[in-house]
Design an enzyme around this catalytic site. Structure first.
Site, mmCIF file in Angstrom:
data_model
loop_
_atom_site.group_PDB
_atom_site.id
_atom_site.type_symbol
_atom_site.label_atom_id
_atom_site.label_comp_id
_atom_site.label_asym_id
_atom_site.label_seq_id
_atom_site.Cartn_x
_atom_site.Cartn_y
_atom_site.Cartn_z
ATOM 1 N N GLY A 41 0.759 -1.242 0.000
ATOM 2 C CA GLY A 41 0.000 0.000 0.000
ATOM 3 C C GLY A 41 0.788 1.289 0.000
ATOM 4 N N PRO B 69 4.446 -5.248 -0.866
ATOM 5 C CG PRO B 69 6.558 -4.277 -0.913
ATOM 6 C CD PRO B 69 5.771 -5.364 -0.248
ATOM 7 N N GLY B 70 3.514 -3.671 -3.937
ATOM 8 C CA GLY B 70 3.503 -3.849 -5.391
ATOM 9 C C GLY B 70 3.984 -2.575 -6.049
ATOM 10 C CB CYS C 137 -13.008 4.961 -30.937
ATOM 11 S SG CYS C 137 -12.109 4.913 -32.463
ATOM 12 C CE1 TYR D 293 -1.808 -3.327 -8.946
ATOM 13 C CE2 TYR D 293 -0.766 -1.317 -8.165
ATOM 14 C CZ TYR D 293 -1.196 -2.608 -7.938
ATOM 15 O OH TYR D 293 -1.004 -3.181 -6.709
HETATM 16 N N1 LLP Z 1 -1.674 -7.056 -1.113
HETATM 17 C C1 LLP Z 1 -2.968 -7.123 -1.433
HETATM 18 C C2 LLP Z 1 -3.817 -8.114 -0.789
HETATM 19 C C3 LLP Z 1 -3.507 -6.256 -2.385
HETATM 20 O O1 LLP Z 1 -4.798 -6.314 -2.676
HETATM 21 C C4 LLP Z 1 -2.660 -5.300 -3.010
HETATM 22 C C5 LLP Z 1 -3.182 -4.402 -4.027
HETATM 23 C C6 LLP Z 1 -1.305 -5.277 -2.657
HETATM 24 C C7 LLP Z 1 -0.845 -6.158 -1.699
HETATM 25 C C8 LLP Z 1 -0.326 -4.324 -3.269
HETATM 26 O O2 LLP Z 1 -0.650 -3.008 -3.022
HETATM 27 P P1 LLP Z 1 0.358 -1.845 -3.476
HETATM 28 O O3 LLP Z 1 1.629 -1.969 -2.684
HETATM 29 O O4 LLP Z 1 0.615 -2.011 -4.935
HETATM 30 O O5 LLP Z 1 -0.359 -0.587 -3.176
HETATM 31 N N2 LLP Z 1 -5.138 -1.143 -9.871
HETATM 32 C C9 LLP Z 1 -5.041 -0.160 -8.809
HETATM 33 C C10 LLP Z 1 -4.405 -0.741 -7.575
HETATM 34 C C11 LLP Z 1 -5.119 -1.950 -7.051
HETATM 35 C C12 LLP Z 1 -4.434 -2.514 -5.840
HETATM 36 C C13 LLP Z 1 -4.983 -3.841 -5.553
HETATM 37 N N3 LLP Z 1 -4.372 -4.485 -4.427
HETATM 38 C C14 LLP Z 1 -4.281 1.038 -9.322
HETATM 39 O O6 LLP Z 1 -3.873 1.053 -10.474
HETATM 40 O O7 LLP Z 1 -4.088 2.013 -8.583
#
Ligand code: LLP
Length: 463
Positions: A274, A317-318, A387, A416
């Protein structure tokens, strides 16, 4: 006043960019461009030692350009700061929904990280990339029996989301080995981010309701088919405050204490991901180190207060691991000026390779790779080629004067973007290259028109 791009001046060039990468306190999630970004003598942008305009000549556009150094540094910072601030065992997982493909999984795993997957497809990719199943965690709020079976057979950990899944797993358990699971709970924590990417509040589709906590623990403790090792929660994405994560860590330690009442010895605690990143000059997220430190400290303090042994601490983290490592290069085509209203400058991609602006009103910044020190005299709207009127990548982008053939670079597209890309309007999905030390390797081929019709079936009677 005529401005130029808001990045720091490099000795070799005359432009913005992140400071030198050997400085230890530079965190990718706080930069706009990858750490290796430089401006060369021709005033062109280089990433990973490769001239972006030459990459476009070689591989075409749109092109995702992934900087290996930035990705590896972010992995190392997460891994090393958890080691630094946490006295127990820790494991950083990469939330691969941000960008799952063979090369990304392989790089991240080679830095010692595990992988969080959310579907059979992501799981299959991670396994094919050689990621060790002990370091793979399968998430999802409606995993199919096939997905669960693949996870069980490959030996990864399943993060169980709900009662239905818990019962399905008991049914699927056939061998003598108990299925390794964690329980995902909704912590009831609010945070400030877009409502689509908020997951920790009570009204969320994810995780067990906290009111069911004791019942879930009682069930898991008595079920020999399941080896429940810990708890998981995730509160949302692109979060700039540390407090919600501190609160989360504290709440989760209470869950460990509650589980102990049922003789359920939980040894793992996963706080999710997050942490936000910088998409524009005004974004000011905490650093990877500040985030890790906050979590490690709270878990340690709360465990000491409850007299609990330190669990193995996981996070996933993603975005903050990969977003800044990638840019997308486009070729500029047509333009349309509506006097006194705006100028549209169109690129050769759009919402199919980056659906975030149209989905979440996300704001991005761009530079022109072949005009890095030209003054930013124009304010234009960067439009995609789909379009759809809403296919606008950037509103009011400060840019130098552009012309067809210029290479527009949108920054921080590693998370993403590819993973949410589509074939809308039957556009082939772009290629991706990995750059490092002046070398570029293809990691995703550009789709062809043959790929576009690969799944189409034409019934005999229509021929
Ligand atoms: N763990 C879980 C269970 C999650 O659902 C997520 C993200 C993460 C970790 C990783 O979160 P991060 O570190 O990336 O914030 N498509 C959206 C974001 C969706 C996030 C979904 N879950 C966007 O483009 O902003």
């Amino acid at each position: 006043m005529v401005s130029t791009y808001p990045v720091k001046v490099q000795p070799s060039g005359n432009q913005y960019l992140s400071p030198s990468q050997d400085s230890t306190n530079i965190y990718p999630n706080q930069q706009l461009l990858p750490l290796t970004a430089r401006v060369n003598r021709d005033d062109f942008l280089e990433i990973g030692g490769c001239d972006v305009t030459k990459l476009v000549q070689q591989f075409g556009s749109p092109l995702y350009i992934l900087d290996e150094t930035t990705l590896r540094i972010a992995c190392q910072q997460y891994r090393d700061t958890f080691k630094k601030y946490y006295k127990g065992e820790s494991q950083v997982l990469y939330a691969s929904k941000a960008w799952n493909c063979l090369a990304v999984c392989a790089i991240v795993a080679s830095e010692g990280l595990g992988i969080d997957v959310v579907s059979g497809g992501e799981l299959y990719t991670a396994l094919e990339a050689g990621v060790s199943p002990e370091k793979i965690y399968l998430h999802g709020n409606n995993k199919s029996r096939d997905e669960l079976t693949l996870a069980i057979e490959s030996g990864c950990t399943i993060v169980v989301d709900n009662w239905y899944e818990l019962h399905t797993l008991v049914e699927l358990a056939t061998t003598n080995t108990a299925i390794r699971i964690m329980l995902r709970l909704t912590p009831g924590i609010e945070c400030h981010t877009h409502e689509y990417i908020r997951t920790g509040h009570l009204d969320s589709k994810f995780g067990f309701d906290p009111n069911d906590l004791e019942e879930v623990f009682a069930f898991a403790s008595k079920e020999p088919a399941l080896n429940c090792v810990g708890v998981h929660a995730h509160i949302g994405s692109q979060i700039f405050e540390l407090q919600p994560h501190r609160d989360l860590a504290a709440v989760m330690v209470q869950w460990l204490r509650d589980a102990a009442k049922y003789n359920l010895e939980l040894t793992e605690l996963n706080v999710g991901g997050g942490l936000g990143i910088k998409y524009t000059e005004s974004d000011d997220p905490p650093s990877i180190e500040e985030w890790s430190k906050a979590i490690c400290e709270v878990v340690q303090e709360a465990c000491a207060a409850e007299n609990l042994p330190l669990p193995k601490l996981l996070c996933e983290p993603g975005r903050s691991l990969i977003a800044t490592a990638c840019i997308t290069a486009y070729t500029i085509g047509s333009a349309k000026t509506i006097p006194d209203i705006r100028t549209y400058v169109t690129i050769d991609g759009g919402m199919s390779d980056n659906p975030r602006p149209i989905t979440y009103q996300s704001v991005y910044r761009a530079v022109v790779a072949n005009k890095m020190s030209a003054p930013l005299t124009e304010t234009v709207t960067v439009a995609g080629k789909h379009c759809e009127s809403g296919d606008i990548l950037i509103k009011n982008a400060p840019l130098p004067k552009t012309e067809p053939g210029d290479v527009l670079v949108v920054m921080a597209t590693g998370a993403y973007n590819y993973s949410m890309a589509s074939n809308y309007n039957r556009l082939p999905r772009p290629a991706a290259v990995l750059v490092a030390n002046g070398e570029a390797n293809l990691i995703l081929q550009r789709e062809t028109y043959q790929d576009i019709i690969r799944q189409d079936c034409l019934p005999e009677r229509l021929k």
